[in-house]
Design an enzyme around this catalytic site. Structure first.
Site, PDB file in Angstrom:
ATOM      1  N   GLU A   1       0.895  -1.077  -0.029  1.00 26.84           N
ATOM      2  CA  GLU A   1       0.096  -0.085   0.051  1.00 26.84           C
ATOM      3  C   GLU A   1       0.882   1.264   0.177  1.00 26.84           C
ATOM      4  O   GLU A   1       1.960   1.378   0.682  1.00 26.84           O
ATOM      5  CB  GLU A   1      -0.749  -0.010   1.379  1.00 26.84           C
ATOM      6  CG  GLU A   1      -1.648   1.005   1.548  1.00 26.84           C
ATOM      7  CD  GLU A   1      -2.408   1.315   2.648  1.00 26.84           C
ATOM      8  OE1 GLU A   1      -3.246   0.692   3.030  1.00 26.84           O
ATOM      9  OE2 GLU A   1      -1.783   1.890   3.685  1.00 26.84           O
TER      10      GLU A   1
ATOM     11  N   ARG B   1      -3.219  10.510   6.946  1.00 24.42           N
ATOM     12  CA  ARG B   1      -2.891   9.705   5.561  1.00 24.42           C
ATOM     13  C   ARG B   1      -3.983  10.162   4.443  1.00 24.42           C
ATOM     14  O   ARG B   1      -3.927   9.966   3.345  1.00 24.42           O
ATOM     15  CB  ARG B   1      -2.679   8.605   5.832  1.00 24.42           C
ATOM     16  CG  ARG B   1      -1.489   8.186   6.436  1.00 24.42           C
ATOM     17  CD  ARG B   1      -1.179   6.595   6.666  1.00 24.42           C
ATOM     18  NE  ARG B   1      -1.067   6.040   5.441  1.00 24.42           N
ATOM     19  CZ  ARG B   1      -1.227   4.706   5.220  1.00 24.42           C
ATOM     20  NH1 ARG B   1      -1.360   3.794   6.478  1.00 24.42           N
ATOM     21  NH2 ARG B   1      -0.878   4.270   4.249  1.00 24.42           N
TER      22      ARG B   1
ATOM     23  N   ARG C   1      -4.935   5.594  -1.826  1.00 25.63           N
ATOM     24  CA  ARG C   1      -4.179   4.696  -1.995  1.00 25.63           C
ATOM     25  C   ARG C   1      -3.704   3.938  -3.626  1.00 25.63           C
ATOM     26  O   ARG C   1      -4.843   4.056  -4.080  1.00 25.63           O
ATOM     27  CB  ARG C   1      -4.352   3.450  -0.990  1.00 25.63           C
ATOM     28  CG  ARG C   1      -4.805   3.922   0.493  1.00 25.63           C
ATOM     29  CD  ARG C   1      -3.535   4.281   1.171  1.00 25.63           C
ATOM     30  NE  ARG C   1      -3.856   4.223   2.670  1.00 25.63           N
ATOM     31  CZ  ARG C   1      -4.328   5.265   3.204  1.00 25.63           C
ATOM     32  NH1 ARG C   1      -4.467   6.296   2.691  1.00 25.63           N
ATOM     33  NH2 ARG C   1      -4.476   5.281   4.570  1.00 25.63           N
TER      34      ARG C   1
ATOM     35  N   HIS D   1     -10.790   4.644   0.388  1.00 24.92           N
ATOM     36  CA  HIS D   1      -9.946   3.638   1.259  1.00 24.92           C
ATOM     37  C   HIS D   1     -10.609   2.232   1.311  1.00 24.92           C
ATOM     38  O   HIS D   1     -11.461   1.673   2.273  1.00 24.92           O
ATOM     39  CB  HIS D   1     -10.306   4.231   2.774  1.00 24.92           C
ATOM     40  CG  HIS D   1      -9.110   3.614   3.640  1.00 24.92           C
ATOM     41  ND1 HIS D   1      -9.416   2.354   4.650  1.00 24.92           N
ATOM     42  CD2 HIS D   1      -7.884   4.032   3.848  1.00 24.92           C
ATOM     43  CE1 HIS D   1      -8.488   2.258   5.102  1.00 24.92           C
ATOM     44  NE2 HIS D   1      -7.550   2.995   4.983  1.00 24.92           N
TER      45      HIS D   1
END
Length: 58
Positions: A15, A26, A30, A49
């Site tokens: 990731e 964060r 991703r 996510h």
């Protein structure tokens, strides 16, 4: 399971965080890379996510 969802077992994917503007942590975006990211050619992007994935093609 969502279309495009990576199908390998836990530990296969790596990731990487994609910076999210104005996020204090964060964020939710991703890049997911399969096995050895330099040779697998298997990359996915999730902007929520892990709710959905889009395969990244070279």
């Amino acid at each position: 399971m969502n279309p495009g969802y990576p199908k390998q077992k836990r530990g296969y994917y790596h990731e990487y965080t994609v910076k999210t503007p104005r996020a204090r942590n964060r964020g939710v975006r991703r890049i997911i890379a399969g096995a050895d990211p330099q040779t697998s050619g298997e990359y996915y992007y999730t902007e929520d996510h892990y709710e959905s994935f889009r395969r990244i093609k070279e």
